[in-house]
Design an enzyme around this catalytic site. Structure first.
Site, short mmCIF file in Angstrom:
data_model
loop_
_atom_site.label_atom_id
_atom_site.label_comp_id
_atom_site.label_asym_id
_atom_site.label_seq_id
_atom_site.Cartn_x
_atom_site.Cartn_y
_atom_site.Cartn_z
N GLY A 1 0.83 -1.21 0.00
CA GLY A 1 0.00 0.00 0.00
C GLY A 1 0.85 1.25 0.00
O GLY A 1 1.84 1.34 0.74
N LEU B 1 -1.67 7.24 1.98
CA LEU B 1 -1.01 8.05 3.01
C LEU B 1 -0.38 7.17 4.08
O LEU B 1 0.74 7.43 4.53
CB LEU B 1 -2.01 9.02 3.62
CG LEU B 1 -2.34 10.18 2.68
CD1 LEU B 1 -3.43 11.05 3.25
CD2 LEU B 1 -1.10 11.02 2.39
N SER C 1 -17.51 17.28 -0.30
CA SER C 1 -16.80 17.29 0.98
C SER C 1 -17.61 17.85 2.14
O SER C 1 -18.38 18.79 2.00
CB SER C 1 -15.53 18.12 0.83
OG SER C 1 -14.98 18.40 2.09
N ARG D 1 -21.30 12.68 10.93
CA ARG D 1 -21.86 12.12 9.69
C ARG D 1 -23.00 11.14 9.91
O ARG D 1 -23.98 11.15 9.17
CB ARG D 1 -20.74 11.41 8.92
CG ARG D 1 -19.72 12.39 8.45
CD ARG D 1 -18.51 11.74 7.86
NE ARG D 1 -17.61 12.80 7.42
CZ ARG D 1 -16.44 12.59 6.85
NH1 ARG D 1 -16.02 11.36 6.64
NH2 ARG D 1 -15.70 13.60 6.48
N GLU E 1 -6.73 3.01 6.94
CA GLU E 1 -8.13 2.56 6.91
C GLU E 1 -8.22 1.04 6.99
O GLU E 1 -9.27 0.49 7.32
CB GLU E 1 -8.82 3.09 5.63
CG GLU E 1 -10.33 2.98 5.72
CD GLU E 1 -11.08 3.63 4.57
OE1 GLU E 1 -10.52 4.52 3.89
OE2 GLU E 1 -12.24 3.24 4.33
N LEU F 1 -7.22 10.98 7.41
CA LEU F 1 -5.89 11.39 6.95
C LEU F 1 -4.96 11.50 8.16
O LEU F 1 -3.80 11.08 8.12
CB LEU F 1 -5.98 12.71 6.20
CG LEU F 1 -6.93 12.75 4.99
CD1 LEU F 1 -6.82 14.09 4.27
CD2 LEU F 1 -6.63 11.62 4.01
C1 LIG Z 1 -13.90 10.94 -1.83
C2 LIG Z 1 -13.24 10.82 -0.49
C3 LIG Z 1 -12.84 11.94 0.20
C4 LIG Z 1 -12.22 11.84 1.43
N1 LIG Z 1 -11.85 12.97 2.10
C5 LIG Z 1 -11.24 12.87 3.30
C6 LIG Z 1 -10.82 14.03 3.99
O1 LIG Z 1 -10.99 15.15 3.53
N2 LIG Z 1 -10.21 13.88 5.18
C7 LIG Z 1 -10.00 12.65 5.74
O2 LIG Z 1 -9.42 12.57 6.82
N3 LIG Z 1 -10.36 11.54 5.07
C8 LIG Z 1 -10.98 11.61 3.88
N4 LIG Z 1 -11.36 10.48 3.23
C9 LIG Z 1 -10.94 9.17 3.75
C10 LIG Z 1 -9.46 8.95 3.40
O3 LIG Z 1 -9.20 9.46 2.12
C11 LIG Z 1 -9.05 7.48 3.44
O4 LIG Z 1 -9.53 6.87 4.59
C12 LIG Z 1 -7.54 7.37 3.44
O5 LIG Z 1 -6.97 8.13 2.40
C13 LIG Z 1 -7.09 5.91 3.32
O6 LIG Z 1 -5.70 5.91 3.22
P1 LIG Z 1 -4.89 4.55 3.28
O7 LIG Z 1 -3.46 4.89 3.14
O8 LIG Z 1 -5.29 3.78 4.48
O9 LIG Z 1 -5.40 3.71 2.03
P2 LIG Z 1 -5.49 4.07 0.44
O10 LIG Z 1 -5.17 5.47 0.15
O11 LIG Z 1 -6.78 3.52 0.00
O12 LIG Z 1 -4.32 3.24 -0.18
C14 LIG Z 1 -4.40 1.84 -0.32
C15 LIG Z 1 -3.13 1.37 -0.97
O13 LIG Z 1 -3.07 -0.04 -0.88
C16 LIG Z 1 -2.76 -0.59 -2.15
N5 LIG Z 1 -3.38 -1.92 -2.19
C17 LIG Z 1 -4.60 -2.29 -1.78
N6 LIG Z 1 -4.76 -3.61 -1.93
C18 LIG Z 1 -3.60 -4.08 -2.44
C19 LIG Z 1 -3.16 -5.37 -2.82
N7 LIG Z 1 -3.92 -6.46 -2.68
N8 LIG Z 1 -1.92 -5.47 -3.33
C20 LIG Z 1 -1.11 -4.38 -3.49
N9 LIG Z 1 -1.49 -3.15 -3.13
C21 LIG Z 1 -2.72 -3.01 -2.62
C22 LIG Z 1 -3.33 0.39 -3.15
O14 LIG Z 1 -2.65 0.23 -4.37
C23 LIG Z 1 -3.00 1.71 -2.45
O15 LIG Z 1 -1.67 2.06 -2.72
C24 LIG Z 1 -12.00 10.57 2.00
C25 LIG Z 1 -12.41 9.43 1.32
C26 LIG Z 1 -13.06 9.56 0.10
C27 LIG Z 1 -13.56 8.32 -0.57
#
Ligand SMILES: Cc1cc2nc3c(=O)[nH]c(=O)nc-3n(C[C@H](O)[C@H](O)[C@H](O)COP(=O)(O)OP(=O)(O)OC[C@H]3O[C@@H](n4cnc5c(N)ncnc54)[C@H](O)[C@@H]3O)c2cc1C
Length: 662
Positions: free
Chosen positions: A44, A47, A288, A334, A450, A466
């Protein structure tokens, strides 16, 4: 209620305020020379993953990082719009680490672990400093100080933002840090790779099986530890605000290899999304939460009113959030805002063609801003039109990209008419169960961002995802992983010819071949849509025992049908997006069943989990703290068969109370 003996949250001793400080000062360390021979796999690059991989490499570990997109920059985190919370108290409006901690626990309806949440609040300020140092262009006031706005569930302004593109800017920062390490040879980047299994040897995570998505070739990768930062699983509902590629596969494979799944039914339905417009859709768009700073939510007072919004006079509008929750108004959390919108629409007050929408109206605040601007510019007796023009410019500066997006999708100009919005699936609070170290129930396997269940209880506050992802990656894992790896310095790299790797790869190959050989009549999307409909209707914004029981039966049928009649075109040894999708949907089907079981088990309402049988006379969620103040951690015995383990939640620093935003 005592916690299950299989769950040890490893919460450090000491007072809440001192736990993390003491932990950091006493945790085992790995000396720099040893770090160079310890390998960590990070799956992954959102962030959570990008920040973790960059930090671990900076510390001296050998890191390999994986993502299924063509670049780490395309991780779903890039979609985040509104902002990121931090207890900096720049506004001098009463914020503090304790208040952020308190708001988060209360916002999560008292279903999150105190120690983890307090640590999150403690490190929140450092995240902003780190990102500013990287050059993240946060919005600033005229004098140069960082600007803040409000998000739901709080009465202070603690949300830092970069227009409506906060996730993108933060990800560019984390990505730059990651690429620096790639450039220095400390990180090996494997883009376009999908992890399809975890390799566990003698009870410890020792590697993964990944598929090169361009060639279709399966690869084995060894690591002394495996970190999953693979995002959320909202796409189990088919329609959600998540990126189309977001999926549960990595977490699900880990679950099948022994990692317990925490609170799977805790799903966040976001109140401000563009309503569904028809059956053809495969994606929903978020407007948003930041818009609720200046947008007022209303429906007509008369049921079935067909007048255009601008023709409905002020006194005939029901600003139902302001009416029901005067203390927080449009900025209630929410779950509360979503349920209130559903209640109004179900009662016949919905607007638009489908009647499944409410208005989000900026006109009043446009005039308010315009009046302030006119005064600033010393314009005497400005006309209404002039005030509106000045106010519109302010709103445009704050939310311009979101307004443009709305116009492009709906064809309506939100500067002229109120937006129409309706709740949609957005975020999953559930995820892999982790202890204080962010380690799952499989030793050496961690889950961040997440993908874990950790900090948000039954409802996440806006702008806290985030914060959590970056806290986990920049400031928590870099400490906690050392505690484990300090015991691994004598473990030599295990050959990927080890029988556990061979077996795991063979099983992955067999599953791919099996899917391709079914050659049935129904597309993968057919199954995904069918699953999504059941999940939304029966395990969505409102749930009840009868619906959940029938959902479980229906999902089992879908699973059977999938494995008999799915049609997956192409071959395994080539670029094959349909095969990728099939694997992900197969996992979603299994997960959907567990989510319904979890929702059925929890005979209470809390946060995003609203069981219709358990509500107050006013329609608010009714918790049962005596019987359900626990994290539900599910252990998979076999597909369709789970054992529930409970982690008791103890509140020693917060008095738990009925959640009120009135
Ligand atoms: C439209 C939208 C707006 C949002 N706005 C906000 C906001 O303003 N503020 C806030 O705090 N939160 C916000 N959120 C929530 C937030 O964006 C997410 O919870 C957060 O970015 C998740 O980050 P992450 O690093 O956990 O996962 P992600 O950013 O989902 O990254 C997942 C990573 O895992 C990799 N991956 C997944 N499965 C595999 C696999 N099997 N093999 C290899 N790689 C894999 C993907 O390629 C990716 O690189 C928003 C969400 C959405 C949908």
């Amino acid at each position: 209620m005592a916690s299950s003996s299989k769950l040890n949250a490893k919460i450090p001793e000491g007072t809440l305020e001192n736990k993390w400080t003491k932990y950091r000062s006493t945790v085992h360390l790995v000396n720099p020379a040893n770090k160079r021979s310890l390998e960590v796999l990070v799956v992954g690059t959102g962030l959570a993953g990008a920040s973790a991989a960059a930090s671990l490499a900076e510390m001296g570990y050998k890191v390999k990082v994986f993502c299924f997109q063509d670049s780490p920059r395309r991780a779903h985190s890039i979609a985040a719009q509104g902002g990121i919370n931090a207890a900096k108290n720049y506004q001098n409006d009463g914020d503090s680490v304790y208040r952020l901690f308190y708001d988060t626990i209360k916002g999560g309806d008292y279903r999150a672990r105190e120690a983890n949440v307090h640590r999150l609040a403690e490190v929140s300020g450092a995240i902003i400093d780190q990102c500013v140092a990287q050059g993240v262009p946060f919005a600033r006031e005229y004098g140069g100080t960082l600007s803040n706005r409000s998000f739901g569930g709080t009465q202070v302004q603690r949300t830092f933002y970069a227009a409506g593109q906060t996730g993108q800017q933060l990800l560019l920062g984390a990505y730059s840090a990651l690429q620096r390490q790639v450039g220095m040879g400390a990180v090996k980047l494997c883009a376009r790779h999908e992890m399809l299994d975890v390799v566990v040897i003698d009870g410890k995570a020792r590697g993964i099986i990944a598929r090169d998505l361009i060639t279709g070739k399966l690869e084995r990768h060894f690591g002394h530890a495996v970190v999953l930062a693979t995002g959320g699983y909202g796409n189990v509902f088919f329609l959600s605000t998540n990126a189309m590629g977001s999926n549960v596969t990595a977490a699900w494979k880990a679950h099948k290899k022994g990692a317990f799944f925490g609170n799977p039914c805790f799903t966040q339905i976001h109140p401000t999304c563009i309503p569904v417009s028809g059956d053809h859709q495969s994606k929903l768009t978020l407007m948003s939460e930041s818009l609720r700073n200046d947008g007022r939510i209303w429906v007509p007072k008369k049921a079935g009113d067909t007048r255009k919004p601008n023709e409905i006079p002020e006194e005939e509008r029901d600003y139902y959030l302001e009416r029901r929750y005067p203390a927080f108004g449009n900025l209630v959390p929410r779950d509360v805002a979503s349920r209130a919108a559903k209640e109004r629409c179900d009662a016949g007050f919905g607007v638009g063609a489908s009647k499944l929408a409410v208005y989000l109206d900026f006109s009043a605040n446009m005039m308010r801003y315009g009046t302030i601007e006119a005064s600033k510019q010393s314009i005497q007796n400005p006309s209404k039109e002039k005030i509106r023009e000045l106010g519109l410019a302010v709103v445009k500066e704050k939310y311009g990209n979101l307004f443009d997006m709305y116009k492009q999708i709906t064809g309506e100009d939100p500067y002229e008419v109120p937006m129409r919005i309706y709740p949609a699936v957005h975020y999953t609070m559930g995820g892999l169960w982790v202890d204080y170290n962010l380690m799952t129930t499989v030793e050496g396997m961690y889950a961040l961002g997440e993908a874990n269940f950790s900090d948000h209880g039954a409802n996440r506050l806006g702008a806290s995802a985030l914060m959590q992802g970056l806290a986990d990656g920049y400031f928590v894992l870099p400490y906690t992983i050392g505690d484990y790896l300090s015991e691994e310095i004598r473990t030599k790299a295990i050959s990927t010819d080890h029988e556990a790797f061979v077996k795991a790869e063979a099983e992955v190959q067999e599953r791919l071949t099996k899917m391709l050989n079914i050659k049935g009549t129904k597309s993968v999307d057919y199954f995904h849509k069918a699953l999504g409909k059941i999940m939304w209707d029966k395990c969505g914004m409102a749930r009840n025992a009868e619906g959940l029981k029938s959902a479980i039966t229906e999902i089992r049928k879908i699973r059977e049908e999938f494995w008999k009649d799915v049609r997956v075109t192409g071959a395994a040894d080539e670029f094959n997006p349909e095969l990728e999708k099939a694997g992900r949907v197969a996992d979603f089907i299994e997960l959907g069943e567990l989510m319904c079981m979890d929702a059925l088990n929890r005979n209470e309402s809390c946060g995003g989990h609203f069981r219709e049988e358990f509500q107050t006379e006013e329609g608010e969620a009714l918790r049962d703290d005596e019987n359900y103040s626990y994290v539900a951690a599910w252990e998979m015995k076999e597909v369709g068969n789970w054992e529930l383990h409970k982690e008791e939640l103890k509140y020693e620093n917060i008095k738990i109370a009925a959640r009120s935003y009135k």
